[in-house]
Design a protein around this motif. Structure first.
Motif, PDB file in Angstrom:
ATOM      1  N   MET A 127       0.815  -1.184   0.000  1.00 49.99           N
ATOM      2  CA  MET A 127       0.000   0.000   0.000  1.00 49.99           C
ATOM      3  C   MET A 127       0.863   1.255   0.000  1.00 49.99           C
ATOM      4  O   MET A 127       0.502   2.243  -0.610  1.00 49.99           O
ATOM      5  N   ARG A 128       1.991   1.205   0.694  1.00 52.49           N
ATOM      6  CA  ARG A 128       2.859   2.391   0.736  1.00 52.49           C
ATOM      7  C   ARG A 128       3.460   2.686  -0.622  1.00 52.49           C
ATOM      8  O   ARG A 128       3.820   3.819  -0.900  1.00 52.49           O
ATOM      9  N   LYS A 129       3.586   1.670  -1.456  1.00 49.50           N
ATOM     10  CA  LYS A 129       4.159   1.879  -2.782  1.00 49.50           C
ATOM     11  C   LYS A 129       3.091   2.213  -3.818  1.00 49.50           C
ATOM     12  O   LYS A 129       3.383   2.324  -4.987  1.00 49.50           O
ATOM     13  N   GLY A 130       1.840   2.347  -3.360  1.00 46.43           N
ATOM     14  CA  GLY A 130       0.786   2.746  -4.283  1.00 46.43           C
ATOM     15  C   GLY A 130       0.027   1.603  -4.902  1.00 46.43           C
ATOM     16  O   GLY A 130      -0.688   1.791  -5.885  1.00 46.43           O
ATOM     17  N   TYR A 131       0.158   0.398  -4.400  1.00 46.26           N
ATOM     18  CA  TYR A 131      -0.560  -0.751  -4.950  1.00 46.26           C
ATOM     19  C   TYR A 131      -1.953  -0.851  -4.327  1.00 46.26           C
ATOM     20  O   TYR A 131      -2.232  -1.684  -3.487  1.00 46.26           O
ATOM     21  N   TRP A 132      -2.846   0.012  -4.751  1.00 44.71           N
ATOM     22  CA  TRP A 132      -4.181   0.078  -4.170  1.00 44.71           C
ATOM     23  C   TRP A 132      -5.183  -0.821  -4.882  1.00 44.71           C
ATOM     24  O   TRP A 132      -6.238  -1.121  -4.327  1.00 44.71           O
ATOM     25  N   THR A 133      -4.891  -1.252  -6.078  1.00 45.12           N
ATOM     26  CA  THR A 133      -5.875  -2.011  -6.849  1.00 45.12           C
ATOM     27  C   THR A 133      -6.190  -3.362  -6.221  1.00 45.12           C
ATOM     28  O   THR A 133      -7.317  -3.831  -6.322  1.00 45.12           O
ATOM     29  N   GLY A 134      -5.253  -3.973  -5.530  1.00 42.48           N
ATOM     30  CA  GLY A 134      -5.490  -5.274  -4.912  1.00 42.48           C
ATOM     31  C   GLY A 134      -5.991  -5.187  -3.478  1.00 42.48           C
ATOM     32  O   GLY A 134      -6.134  -6.206  -2.809  1.00 42.48           O
ATOM     33  N   LEU A 135      -6.295  -3.991  -3.039  1.00 40.59           N
ATOM     34  CA  LEU A 135      -6.712  -3.784  -1.652  1.00 40.59           C
ATOM     35  C   LEU A 135      -8.139  -4.282  -1.427  1.00 40.59           C
ATOM     36  O   LEU A 135      -9.059  -3.925  -2.158  1.00 40.59           O
ATOM     37  N   ASP A 136      -8.306  -5.130  -0.427  1.00 42.75           N
ATOM     38  CA  ASP A 136      -9.626  -5.635  -0.047  1.00 42.75           C
ATOM     39  C   ASP A 136     -10.227  -4.642   0.952  1.00 42.75           C
ATOM     40  O   ASP A 136     -10.040  -4.754   2.158  1.00 42.75           O
ATOM     41  N   VAL A 137     -10.926  -3.657   0.439  1.00 34.79           N
ATOM     42  CA  VAL A 137     -11.443  -2.558   1.244  1.00 34.79           C
ATOM     43  C   VAL A 137     -12.425  -3.063   2.295  1.00 34.79           C
ATOM     44  O   VAL A 137     -12.379  -2.640   3.453  1.00 34.79           O
ATOM     45  N   ASP A 138     -13.311  -3.974   1.919  1.00 28.85           N
ATOM     46  CA  ASP A 138     -14.294  -4.492   2.873  1.00 28.85           C
ATOM     47  C   ASP A 138     -13.596  -5.168   4.049  1.00 28.85           C
ATOM     48  O   ASP A 138     -13.975  -4.973   5.209  1.00 28.85           O
ATOM     49  N   ASN A 139     -12.583  -5.952   3.777  1.00 32.33           N
ATOM     50  CA  ASN A 139     -11.835  -6.626   4.841  1.00 32.33           C
ATOM     51  C   ASN A 139     -11.091  -5.610   5.716  1.00 32.33           C
ATOM     52  O   ASN A 139     -11.050  -5.746   6.935  1.00 32.33           O
ATOM     53  N   LEU A 140     -10.515  -4.595   5.094  1.00 25.34           N
ATOM     54  CA  LEU A 140      -9.810  -3.554   5.836  1.00 25.34           C
ATOM     55  C   LEU A 140     -10.756  -2.832   6.794  1.00 25.34           C
ATOM     56  O   LEU A 140     -10.442  -2.628   7.964  1.00 25.34           O
ATOM     57  N   ILE A 141     -11.942  -2.491   6.319  1.00 24.36           N
ATOM     58  CA  ILE A 141     -12.941  -1.827   7.161  1.00 24.36           C
ATOM     59  C   ILE A 141     -13.345  -2.732   8.317  1.00 24.36           C
ATOM     60  O   ILE A 141     -13.443  -2.301   9.461  1.00 24.36           O
ATOM     61  N   GLU A 142     -13.543  -3.995   8.032  1.00 21.91           N
ATOM     62  CA  GLU A 142     -13.916  -4.957   9.065  1.00 21.91           C
ATOM     63  C   GLU A 142     -12.833  -5.058  10.139  1.00 21.91           C
ATOM     64  O   GLU A 142     -13.120  -5.093  11.336  1.00 21.91           O
ATOM     65  N   GLU A 143     -11.575  -5.084   9.731  1.00 22.68           N
ATOM     66  CA  GLU A 143     -10.461  -5.161  10.681  1.00 22.68           C
ATOM     67  C   GLU A 143     -10.386  -3.907  11.551  1.00 22.68           C
ATOM     68  O   GLU A 143     -10.155  -3.984  12.754  1.00 22.68           O
ATOM     69  N   LEU A 144     -10.593  -2.752  10.957  1.00 30.99           N
ATOM     70  CA  LEU A 144     -10.562  -1.506  11.715  1.00 30.99           C
ATOM     71  C   LEU A 144     -11.712  -1.438  12.718  1.00 30.99           C
ATOM     72  O   LEU A 144     -11.523  -0.996  13.852  1.00 30.99           O
ATOM     73  N   GLU A 145     -12.884  -1.880  12.314  1.00 24.92           N
ATOM     74  CA  GLU A 145     -14.017  -1.905  13.234  1.00 24.92           C
ATOM     75  C   GLU A 145     -13.778  -2.886  14.373  1.00 24.92           C
ATOM     76  O   GLU A 145     -14.108  -2.611  15.523  1.00 24.92           O
ATOM     77  N   ALA A 146     -13.191  -4.035  14.066  1.00 29.83           N
ATOM     78  CA  ALA A 146     -12.904  -5.046  15.091  1.00 29.83           C
ATOM     79  C   ALA A 146     -11.885  -4.517  16.094  1.00 29.83           C
ATOM     80  O   ALA A 146     -11.979  -4.793  17.285  1.00 29.83           O
ATOM     81  N   LEU A 147     -10.926  -3.754  15.616  1.00 26.58           N
ATOM     82  CA  LEU A 147      -9.932  -3.170  16.514  1.00 26.58           C
ATOM     83  C   LEU A 147     -10.611  -2.261  17.515  1.00 26.58           C
ATOM     84  O   LEU A 147     -10.323  -2.291  18.691  1.00 26.58           O
ATOM     85  N   GLY A 148     -11.568  -1.484  17.076  1.00 31.82           N
ATOM     86  CA  GLY A 148     -12.307  -0.616  17.973  1.00 31.82           C
ATOM     87  C   GLY A 148     -13.086  -1.400  19.014  1.00 31.82           C
ATOM     88  O   GLY A 148     -13.100  -1.071  20.185  1.00 31.82           O
ATOM     89  N   ARG A 149     -13.723  -2.495  18.602  1.00 29.14           N
ATOM     90  CA  ARG A 149     -14.479  -3.332  19.535  1.00 29.14           C
ATOM     91  C   ARG A 149     -13.547  -3.982  20.545  1.00 29.14           C
ATOM     92  O   ARG A 149     -13.865  -4.074  21.724  1.00 29.14           O
ATOM     93  N   SER A 150     -12.398  -4.405  20.082  1.00 32.48           N
ATOM     94  CA  SER A 150     -11.422  -5.044  20.967  1.00 32.48           C
ATOM     95  C   SER A 150     -10.961  -4.072  22.049  1.00 32.48           C
ATOM     96  O   SER A 150     -10.858  -4.436  23.223  1.00 32.48           O
ATOM     97  N   GLU A 151     -10.682  -2.840  21.651  1.00 27.50           N
ATOM     98  CA  GLU A 151     -10.252  -1.833  22.617  1.00 27.50           C
ATOM     99  C   GLU A 151     -11.371  -1.501  23.602  1.00 27.50           C
ATOM    100  O   GLU A 151     -11.127  -1.294  24.783  1.00 27.50           O
ATOM    101  N   GLN A 152     -12.621  -1.469  23.115  1.00 25.98           N
ATOM    102  CA  GLN A 152     -13.754  -1.214  24.002  1.00 25.98           C
ATOM    103  C   GLN A 152     -13.896  -2.333  25.025  1.00 25.98           C
ATOM    104  O   GLN A 152     -14.138  -2.086  26.206  1.00 25.98           O
TER     105      GLN A 152
END
Length: 68
Positions: free
Chosen positions: A1-26
């Protein structure tokens, strides 16, 4: 991602991981607060069952909270 390879990014999975991190911290915060809150309630509503260790735990929790 840092090199600009955004086309293979699984956005739905990324969002799910970020939301889970918030729940874990809560959940971690809830677990951290549960014991001191139980002791505070015990001191408030059952003062005859209050012990030195109960007061010590509450004082320690308060000191740690102030330091952070």
């Amino acid at each position: 991602m840092r090199k600009g390879y955004w086309t293979g990014l699984d956005v739905d999975n990324l969002i799910e991981e970020l939301e889970a991190l918030g729940r874990s911290e809560q959940q971690e915060l809830g677990n951290y607060l549960q014991l001191p809150l139980m002791h505070l309630l015990k001191c408030q509503y059952q003062p005859e069952r209050q012990t030195t260790s109960c007061r010590g735990l509450i004082q320690t929790f308060c000191l740690e909270s102030v330091e952070q």
